[in-house]
Design an enzyme around this catalytic site. Structure first.
Site, PDB file in Angstrom:
ATOM      1  N   ASP A  67      -3.695  -6.306  -0.009  1.00 51.59           N
ATOM      2  CA  ASP A  67      -4.637  -6.443   0.897  1.00 51.59           C
ATOM      3  C   ASP A  67      -6.002  -7.136   0.797  1.00 51.59           C
ATOM      4  O   ASP A  67      -6.114  -7.523  -0.534  1.00 51.59           O
ATOM      5  CB  ASP A  67      -5.126  -5.021   1.811  1.00 51.59           C
ATOM      6  CG  ASP A  67      -5.171  -4.097   0.628  1.00 51.59           C
ATOM      7  OD1 ASP A  67      -5.345  -4.350  -0.724  1.00 51.59           O
ATOM      8  OD2 ASP A  67      -4.959  -2.737   0.689  1.00 51.59           O
ATOM      9  N   HIS A 138      -3.674   6.851   3.335  1.00 54.47           N
ATOM     10  CA  HIS A 138      -3.419   5.548   3.521  1.00 54.47           C
ATOM     11  C   HIS A 138      -2.741   4.845   2.380  1.00 54.47           C
ATOM     12  O   HIS A 138      -2.723   5.239   1.263  1.00 54.47           O
ATOM     13  CB  HIS A 138      -4.710   4.742   3.977  1.00 54.47           C
ATOM     14  CG  HIS A 138      -5.864   4.233   2.819  1.00 54.47           C
ATOM     15  ND1 HIS A 138      -7.129   4.126   2.994  1.00 54.47           N
ATOM     16  CD2 HIS A 138      -5.772   4.070   1.469  1.00 54.47           C
ATOM     17  CE1 HIS A 138      -7.480   3.704   1.969  1.00 54.47           C
ATOM     18  NE2 HIS A 138      -6.886   3.705   1.074  1.00 54.47           N
ATOM     19  N   GLU A 143      -4.330   2.734   7.796  1.00 52.78           N
ATOM     20  CA  GLU A 143      -5.122   3.920   7.740  1.00 52.78           C
ATOM     21  C   GLU A 143      -4.283   4.662   8.677  1.00 52.78           C
ATOM     22  O   GLU A 143      -3.084   4.388   9.349  1.00 52.78           O
ATOM     23  CB  GLU A 143      -6.399   3.739   8.370  1.00 52.78           C
ATOM     24  CG  GLU A 143      -7.378   2.830   7.701  1.00 52.78           C
ATOM     25  CD  GLU A 143      -7.887   3.372   6.526  1.00 52.78           C
ATOM     26  OE1 GLU A 143      -7.352   4.425   6.002  1.00 52.78           O
ATOM     27  OE2 GLU A 143      -9.009   2.944   5.994  1.00 52.78           O
TER      28      GLU A 143
HETATM   29  C1  F6R Z   1      -5.809  -1.235  -2.496  1.00 54.47           C
HETATM   30  C2  F6R Z   1      -5.182  -0.541  -1.705  1.00 54.47           C
HETATM   31  C3  F6R Z   1      -5.834   0.834  -1.387  1.00 54.47           C
HETATM   32  C4  F6R Z   1      -5.689   1.790  -2.583  1.00 54.47           C
HETATM   33  C5  F6R Z   1      -6.063   3.251  -2.070  1.00 54.47           C
HETATM   34  C6  F6R Z   1      -6.570   4.091  -3.408  1.00 54.47           C
HETATM   35  O1  F6R Z   1      -5.420  -2.492  -2.597  1.00 54.47           O
HETATM   36  O2  F6R Z   1      -4.244  -0.871  -1.310  1.00 54.47           O
HETATM   37  O3  F6R Z   1      -4.668   1.636  -0.639  1.00 54.47           O
HETATM   38  O4  F6R Z   1      -4.632   1.701  -3.347  1.00 54.47           O
HETATM   39  O5  F6R Z   1      -7.481   2.997  -1.519  1.00 54.47           O
HETATM   40  O6  F6R Z   1      -7.398   3.393  -4.308  1.00 54.47           O
HETATM   41  P1  F6R Z   1      -8.219   3.825  -5.661  1.00 54.47           P
HETATM   42  O7  F6R Z   1      -7.088   3.526  -6.663  1.00 54.47           O
HETATM   43  O8  F6R Z   1      -9.412   3.139  -6.006  1.00 54.47           O
HETATM   44  O9  F6R Z   1      -8.295   5.268  -5.481  1.00 54.47           O
END
Ligand code: F6R
Length: 246
Positions: A67, A138, A143
Site C-alpha cells: 500500500d 485491517h 479496512e
Molecule cells: C502497512 C500495512 C498495514 C500495517 C498495519 C499494522 O503497509 O499494510 O496493514 O501492517 O497497520 O501496522 P504496525 O505494524 O505499524 O502496527
C-alpha cells in the site's frame, strides 16, 4: 490458519526472516509482497543482516508493497517508498527494476491501481505475502468492510487508522485515502504470513482467529486460505482463548 507463538518480538522477527530466506533459497526469483509499519522492522533487520553475512541474496527476487498513501510523492518522508528504501530495499541487493510500490502521486490513481494489479499478474502472482494487522483487523489498507473480492484500488482510511499513523505527518494529519492491494489479490498469494506483536494487537488477533470469517474483520479471511500462517509474540497472543472473540 496455523498460529505460532514466539516468546518475544525478536524471536518472531527472526522466524519470519527465516521463512523468507528459506523461500529464496528454494526459489531465488520468488515474488514477495511486503508491509510497512512497526511490526516488520525486526524482520527487515534480520534479513539485511543475513544479506550482509552472505546468507541470502535478493538479486533475482521481485518485490511488491501492499500500500501507499494517496497524494504522497515517493520522496515524502512519510511515504512507504522512503520507509522501504531506508529499512529494506536500500540495504539489500534488490534489483530496482523489480521493486514495485504503488505511486501515491500518480495523476490518475485508478489507472495506477490497474497498472499495479497487472504488474502482479505479469510477475506470475505472489509467492509469499507478509502482512501486519491493524488494531481494527485491517490487512494492507483494507479496512473493515473491504469486499473479499476486491482488487488494488483507492480506499478511504478509517479514523482509527489515521489516528494510529498520525505521528508520521505534519500537524498529526494523516492522508484520508490510500492505494491498497485488494483482498482477493492477497488471498491469491501462494503463502501468507501475518505478523502481530504487542498487546494492542491482541484483540484483533483473537477476533480474526476465533471469530467468524467476515468482511467486517478483514484478517479473518485468512482462515480460508490453504497456506496462511500467523506469527505472534506472547503479547499479541494474550487474548487467544479468552472468549473475547465470542
Ligand atoms: C502497512 C500495512 C498495514 C500495517 C498495519 C499494522 O503497509 O499494510 O496493514 O501492517 O497497520 O501496522 P504496525 O505494524 O505499524 O502496527
Amino acid at each position: 490458519m496455523r498460529a505460532r507463538v514466539f516468546p518475544g518480538y525478536e524471536a518472531m522477527s527472526a522466524a519470519a526472516a527465516g521463512v523468507i530466506a528459506r523461500r529464496l533459497g528454494e526459489d531465488p526469483s520468488a515474488v514477495l509482497m511486503l508491509p510497512t509499519g512497526t511490526t516488520p522492522l525486526g524482520m527487515y533487520r534480520h534479513l539485511s543482516t543475513m544479506h550482509r553475512a552472505g546468507e541470502v541474496s535478493f538479486e533475482r527476487a521481485t518485490f511488491f508493497n501492499l500500500d501507499e498513501y494517496l497524494g504522497l510523492r515517493p520522496d515524502h518522508r512519510a511515504s512507504y517508498h522512503v520507509y522501504m528504501k531506508e529499512h529494506f530495499y536500500g540495504l539489500i541487493d534488490a534489483d530496482p527494476a523489480r521493486i514495485f510500490v504503488p505511486d501515491g502521486a500518480a495523476p490518475d490513481p485508478e489507472a495506477e491501481c490497474e497498472r499495479y494489479e497487472a504488474a502482479i499478474r505479469e510477475a506470475g502472482g505472489i509467492d509469499v505475502c507478509v502482512l501486519g494487522i491493524g488494531r481494527n483487523g485491517h490487512i494492507g489498507f483494507n479496512e473493515p468492510g473491504a469486499p473479499f473480492d476486491s482488487r488494488t484500488r483507492v480506499v478511504t482510511l478509517s479514523e482509527s487508522t489515521r489516528l494510529v499513523n498520525a505521528g508520521d505527518f505534519e500537524a498529526n494529519r494523516a492522508p484520508q485515502r490510500a492505494l491498497t492491494v485488494g483482498m482477493a489479490t492477497i488471498f491469491e498469494s501462494k503463502e501468507v504470513l501475518l505478523l502481530a506483536s504487542g498487546t494492542n494487537k491482541a484483540r484483533a488477533v483473537a477476533v480474526a482467529v476465533e471469530g467468524d470469517v467476515s468482511e467486517s474483520v478483514p484478517a479473518s479471511m485468512l482462515k480460508r486460505h490453504p497456506n496462511a500462517g500467523l506469527f505472534l509474540d506472547e503479547d499479541a497472543a494474550s487474548d487467544l482463548g479468552s472468549g473475547v472473540a465470542g
